[in-house]
Scaffold this motif. Structure first.
Motif, mmCIF file in Angstrom:
data_model
loop_
_atom_site.group_PDB
_atom_site.id
_atom_site.type_symbol
_atom_site.label_atom_id
_atom_site.label_comp_id
_atom_site.label_asym_id
_atom_site.label_seq_id
_atom_site.Cartn_x
_atom_site.Cartn_y
_atom_site.Cartn_z
ATOM 1 N N ASN A 19 0.809 -1.230 0.000
ATOM 2 C CA ASN A 19 0.000 0.000 0.000
ATOM 3 C C ASN A 19 0.840 1.276 0.000
ATOM 4 N N ARG A 20 2.147 1.137 0.024
ATOM 5 C CA ARG A 20 3.017 2.301 0.086
ATOM 6 C C ARG A 20 3.139 2.970 -1.284
ATOM 7 N N GLY A 21 3.180 4.294 -1.314
ATOM 8 C CA GLY A 21 3.357 5.005 -2.569
ATOM 9 C C GLY A 21 2.044 5.086 -3.344
ATOM 10 N N ASP A 22 2.147 5.256 -4.638
ATOM 11 C CA ASP A 22 0.959 5.363 -5.476
ATOM 12 C C ASP A 22 0.243 4.032 -5.572
ATOM 13 N N THR A 23 -1.049 4.050 -5.392
ATOM 14 C CA THR A 23 -1.866 2.845 -5.544
ATOM 15 C C THR A 23 -3.028 3.133 -6.464
ATOM 16 N N TRP A 24 -3.529 2.083 -7.098
ATOM 17 C CA TRP A 24 -4.653 2.219 -7.995
ATOM 18 C C TRP A 24 -5.731 1.211 -7.605
ATOM 19 N N THR A 25 -6.964 1.614 -7.729
ATOM 20 C CA THR A 25 -8.076 0.700 -7.514
ATOM 21 C C THR A 25 -8.659 0.322 -8.860
ATOM 22 N N VAL A 26 -8.649 -0.953 -9.169
ATOM 23 C CA VAL A 26 -9.162 -1.446 -10.454
ATOM 24 C C VAL A 26 -10.537 -2.015 -10.220
ATOM 25 N N SER A 27 -11.508 -1.516 -10.951
ATOM 26 C CA SER A 27 -12.884 -2.024 -10.764
ATOM 27 C C SER A 27 -13.357 -2.681 -12.056
#
Length: 338
Positions: free
Chosen positions: A330-338
């Protein structure tokens, strides 16, 4: 408080599994298996701390016949699996059993990298100069002109020299033995185990079905004294029935000399396992102009891969703590893919 019980002394029988040995009658693999099983009890390692890993080929049935842990893995990838095991379980005695096809064809890349990294693993390469399991095609070590089912007009490939490959990869222990020389093979196996780092042992092995007699000059009673050059650290490189021939330097190359007529033992090279240049010169000599060197070519000390790697991990933990996988993800940039 009572002292711990002394471990039971093991014998060869303790290392013989309940599996029927399924090699062709007369195969040199039987002799190699017997010597490995004889040496294992002497090493002082519990069976549950020994692992034999193989790839694909006749030699790769070896783990079935050792009453230890074992892994019959994928073609050419035994060194990669052995590396992972040794890094995570450095206390284990890890052995890789492979052949000239498995190690030097599809597995060539994996072999050179385990050698250069110096993982504390013992590699036994059975070299019969043929593909035996697939019924007699030429292999990476088959001589030029070799007529087989896949080379009916003779092989045009220049063969790999396993010892030269190992030395070129900076292996820290490199040796050669042969299937039927029981005492010599046992001693080389012991030396391989004692070495800290990758030990590479080429074992010349007769395939009596598809390449019978490939090493006959080294095993026949009448010829082997003139055909074998036994490498012994600190001793002159002499050979012959009367030990009256030897090797000396001529410029940057080796030459065979006959003792007498002004040539003495003092002119003969003294073998030094720490001399990498000498090791390579010895690796490339071959019949009919030279005898075949047998024994330890090179044995040098170098830090093992797993010791350095695990030291890095310990240092990182001391500085940063154990760490948490979820936090890392979860560190840094994260993206949620739906």
């Amino acid at each position: 408080m009572s002292s711990p019980a002394t471990p039971a002394k093991l014998s060869r029988k303790d290392f013989v599994s309940d599996q029927d040995v399924r090699w062709c009658p007369g195969c040199g693999d039987y002799a190699i298996l017997a010597q490995v099983q004889k040496v294992m009890p002497e090493l002082g390692v519990a069976r549950e701390n020994m692992v034999f890993i193989s790839g694909i080929g006749c030699s790769s049935r070896f783990p079935y016949y050792m009453n230890t842990y074992g892994f019959h893995s994928i073609h050419g990838r035994a060194p990669a699996i052995a590396t992972g095991l040794k890094v995570t379980r450095p206390e284990l005695s890890v052995w890789v059993v492979t052949g000239d096809g498995d190690a030097l064809s599809i597995g060539g890349n994996h072999l050179i990298h385990i050698l250069r990294r110096n993982v504390d693993v013992n590699i036994l390469l059975f070299n019969n100069r043929i593909y035996g399991l697939t019924k007699g095609q030429y292999s990476p070590t088959s001589e030029q002109g070799k007529i087989t089912k896949s080379t009916p007009l003779g092989s045009v490939d220049y063969p790999f020299n396993p010892i030269s490959v190992a030395l070129g990869s900076e292996a820290s222990f490199v040796a050669r033995s042969i299937d039927v020389e029981a005492k010599h093979l046992q001693e080389v196996i012991r030396r391989a185990h004692e070495h800290s780092g990758t030990s590479f042992v080429e074992i010349l092995q007769n395939c009596n079905i598809f390449n019978d007699g490939a090493f006959g000059d080294l095993t026949e009673k009448d010829t082997k004294a003139d055909s074998q050059l036994l490498l012994e650290h600190g001793k002159p490189l002499l050979f012959g029935k009367n030990r009256d021939r030897g090797l000396r330097m001529r410029g940057h190359s080796l030459e065979v000399v006959q003792l007498g007529d002004g040539v003495t033992e003092a002119d003969v090279i003294v073998h030094d396992e720490r001399d990498s240049a000498l090791a390579f010169l010895l690796s490339v000599i071959r019949p009919p102009d030279f005898p075949t060197p047998m024994g330890v070519f090179r044995a040098v000390d170098r830090p093992t891969y797993e010791s350095v790697l695990n030291s890095q991990i310990r240092s990182a933990k001391e500085r940063q703590g154990e760490g948490h996988l979820q936090q890392l993800l979860n560190r840094g940039d994260t993206w949620t893919v739906s």
